[in-house]
Design a protein around this motif. Structure first.
Motif, PDB file in Angstrom:
ATOM      1  N   UNK A  41       0.842  -1.193   0.000  1.00 13.61           N
ATOM      2  CA  UNK A  41       0.000   0.000   0.000  1.00 13.61           C
ATOM      3  C   UNK A  41       0.881   1.248   0.000  1.00 13.61           C
ATOM      4  N   UNK A  42       0.249   2.406  -0.052  1.00 13.69           N
ATOM      5  CA  UNK A  42       0.967   3.670  -0.181  1.00 13.69           C
ATOM      6  C   UNK A  42       1.144   4.371   1.162  1.00 13.69           C
ATOM      7  N   UNK A  43       2.335   4.922   1.387  1.00 16.16           N
ATOM      8  CA  UNK A  43       2.539   5.795   2.542  1.00 16.16           C
ATOM      9  C   UNK A  43       3.386   6.990   2.125  1.00 16.16           C
ATOM     10  N   UNK A  44       3.138   8.131   2.796  1.00 16.05           N
ATOM     11  CA  UNK A  44       3.854   9.339   2.398  1.00 16.05           C
ATOM     12  C   UNK A  44       3.961  10.340   3.559  1.00 16.05           C
ATOM     13  N   UNK A  45       4.756  11.370   3.329  1.00 14.01           N
ATOM     14  CA  UNK A  45       5.041  12.372   4.360  1.00 14.01           C
ATOM     15  C   UNK A  45       4.162  13.609   4.249  1.00 14.01           C
ATOM     16  N   UNK A  46       3.363  13.714   3.185  1.00 13.02           N
ATOM     17  CA  UNK A  46       2.692  14.975   2.871  1.00 13.02           C
ATOM     18  C   UNK A  46       1.243  15.059   3.310  1.00 13.02           C
TER      19      UNK A  46
ATOM     20  N   UNK B  88       6.908  -1.051   6.328  1.00 13.02           N
ATOM     21  CA  UNK B  88       6.603   0.330   6.690  1.00 13.02           C
ATOM     22  C   UNK B  88       7.006   0.630   8.135  1.00 13.02           C
ATOM     23  N   UNK B  89       6.724  -0.293   9.022  1.00 13.52           N
ATOM     24  CA  UNK B  89       6.950  -0.054  10.445  1.00 13.52           C
ATOM     25  C   UNK B  89       8.345  -0.468  10.898  1.00 13.52           C
TER      26      UNK B  89
ATOM     27  N   UNK C 128       7.721   4.491   9.081  1.00 17.15           N
ATOM     28  CA  UNK C 128       6.543   5.122   9.685  1.00 17.15           C
ATOM     29  C   UNK C 128       6.898   6.346  10.524  1.00 17.15           C
ATOM     30  N   UNK C 129       8.138   6.447  10.956  1.00 17.64           N
ATOM     31  CA  UNK C 129       8.539   7.613  11.746  1.00 17.64           C
ATOM     32  C   UNK C 129       8.685   8.855  10.885  1.00 17.64           C
ATOM     33  N   UNK C 130       8.876   8.658   9.584  1.00 17.32           N
ATOM     34  CA  UNK C 130       9.021   9.786   8.668  1.00 17.32           C
ATOM     35  C   UNK C 130       7.757  10.024   7.849  1.00 17.32           C
ATOM     36  N   UNK C 131       7.050   8.950   7.528  1.00 23.30           N
ATOM     37  CA  UNK C 131       5.851   9.041   6.686  1.00 23.30           C
ATOM     38  C   UNK C 131       4.639   8.610   7.516  1.00 23.30           C
ATOM     39  N   UNK C 132       3.856   9.573   7.963  1.00 21.74           N
ATOM     40  CA  UNK C 132       2.772   9.294   8.913  1.00 21.74           C
ATOM     41  C   UNK C 132       1.453   8.887   8.262  1.00 21.74           C
ATOM     42  N   UNK C 133       1.369   8.993   6.942  1.00 21.60           N
ATOM     43  CA  UNK C 133       0.107   8.709   6.260  1.00 21.60           C
ATOM     44  C   UNK C 133       0.206   7.378   5.508  1.00 21.60           C
ATOM     45  N   UNK C 134      -0.633   6.424   5.894  1.00 18.57           N
ATOM     46  CA  UNK C 134      -0.599   5.079   5.304  1.00 18.57           C
ATOM     47  C   UNK C 134      -1.989   4.756   4.774  1.00 18.57           C
ATOM     48  N   UNK C 135      -2.080   4.552   3.451  1.00 18.39           N
ATOM     49  CA  UNK C 135      -3.368   4.302   2.809  1.00 18.39           C
ATOM     50  C   UNK C 135      -3.405   2.893   2.244  1.00 18.39           C
ATOM     51  N   UNK C 136      -4.404   2.127   2.626  1.00 17.60           N
ATOM     52  CA  UNK C 136      -4.483   0.710   2.279  1.00 17.60           C
ATOM     53  C   UNK C 136      -5.051   0.506   0.867  1.00 17.60           C
ATOM     54  N   UNK C 137      -4.259   0.909  -0.112  1.00 17.91           N
ATOM     55  CA  UNK C 137      -4.647   0.712  -1.508  1.00 17.91           C
ATOM     56  C   UNK C 137      -4.524  -0.765  -1.904  1.00 17.91           C
ATOM     57  N   UNK C 138      -3.564  -1.459  -1.307  1.00 20.85           N
ATOM     58  CA  UNK C 138      -3.339  -2.893  -1.582  1.00 20.85           C
ATOM     59  C   UNK C 138      -3.286  -3.150  -3.091  1.00 20.85           C
TER      60      UNK C 138
END
Length: 348
Positions: free
Chosen positions: A174-179, A239-240, A245-255
């Motif tokens: 899935x996707x994760x990002x800092x923004x 991610x974890x 996860x410490x840098x990119x707080x947004x995690x979207x379960x696109x799978x």
């Protein structure tokens, strides 16, 4: 801990080129069984310590399963064959360790099918976005005749220099990002996402509206911290437990992807083994495949709990149809080449 780990990786990288040269030289003279299995068939029964590499940290399911594989191998051969595990990218990222495995400097490697696809094109079929309906569907493929057929294609590929032993679970990516939180496909626009260096993944990310940036896994954490990339795509444990996860707080379960892992053996070292040793290693690898799956399910749950506890925003994507529609150009470009195998997988 992160800086210490990075320093350790840096030290490992400084000597990597010399290590490859040294190992290749030892193997060309038939010496150094402790570094790599001897190539001479007459020495197939000699004692050997197999170097095993993984980019993931200690405790990660693939690392633990490979370590347990090694313990079983050592017990079954009364210490004649054993495994020395090098986790946390100590011997390099996936691209570098694939190369080392091909020349026999590393004997065992856990690697993503995403990284094998550019080497053995047939494997790219499992790298197609939204190929699998569920994890259960992917597991059925791995455990059945199609899974074995794909493993055999890697082994049979003369240019790969690898023997594919088994599959391992790595969940859905899935996707994760800092923004920002990604809830719709429009939210991806303009964001730079790291992907494995495979043209399918670059095209997939661009089709989704982001900018696909090919980058080694060992570079992702620092790239997130410094803003070289805005995000990445991977499974929850990566991610974890690699601290993304410490840098990119947004995690979207696109799978959007279910990309299995592979445990491979250096073909150069494999040819030195007796047929009995080869059969034993394949048997233990199959056991490792099933053991890793159980470990994975628990580890994935722990990762999600840790991310939530750290305040990460976990976004459920109720309707993935817009994402699936967006990657149709990727299917149009690559799908026809693998259509027969795609049909078999999807009907399994």
């Amino acid at each position: 801990m992160d800086s210490a780990r990075q320093s350790q990786r840096g030290v490992a990288r400084l000597g990597r080129r010399d290590f490859i040269k040294m190992s290749a030289g030892l193997m060309s003279t038939g010496l150094g069984a402790a570094v790599a299995t001897s190539l001479a068939p007459a020495r197939a029964q000699s004692k050997a310590i197999f170097k095993a590499s993984d980019v993931q940290p200690p405790g990660y399911p693939t690392v633990v399963a490979t370590e347990n594989f090694g313990k079983k191998l050592e017990a079954a051969t009364n210490g004649r064959l054993s495994v020395q595990m090098f986790p946390s990218m100590q011997l390099g990222g996936e691209k570098e360790t694939i190369e080392q495995t091909q020349i026999g400097a590393i004997q065992m490697l856990r690697v993503s099918a995403g990284s094998i696809g550019p080497i053995v094109d047939d494997i790219n079929v499992v790298n197609m976005p939204f190929l699998f309906k569920s994890m259960a569907h992917a597991e059925k493929m791995m455990d059945g005749p199609i899974g074995q057929e794909l493993l055999d294609k890697i082994t049979a590929n003369a240019n790969a220099g690898l023997v594919a032993l088994c599959w391992m679970n790595s969940g859905a990516r899935s996707l994760y990002n800092t923004k920002r939180s990604i809830k719709t496909i429009e939210d991806l626009k303009g964001l730079k996402f790291r992907v494995i260096g495979n043209p399918i993944f670059i095209d997939m990310m661009n089709a989704l509206g982001g900018n696909g940036v090919a980058m080694g896994y060992d570079q992702v954490f620092s790239a997130l911290q410094t803003g070289v990339i805005d995000g990445a795509e991977n499974n929850p444990p990566s991610y974890v437990f690699s601290n993304h996860y410490t840098a990119a707080k947004y995690f979207s379960l696109t799978e959007h992807l279910v990309v299995p892992e592979l445990l491979v053996f250096s073909k150069r070292a494999w040819t030195a083994l007796s047929t009995d040793d080869q059969a034993l290693i394949k048997k233990l690898a199959r056991e490792a495949q099933m053991e890793e799956r159980g470990l994975w399910n628990k580890y994935e749950q722990q990762a999600m709990e840790k991310a939530k506890a750290a305040g990460c925003e976990i976004v459920e994507i109720a309707d993935k149809t817009p994402f699936q529609n967006a990657v149709k150009p990727v299917w149009n470009k690559y799908g026809p080449k693998y259509q027969d195998m795609i049909d078999r997988i999807q009907s399994a």
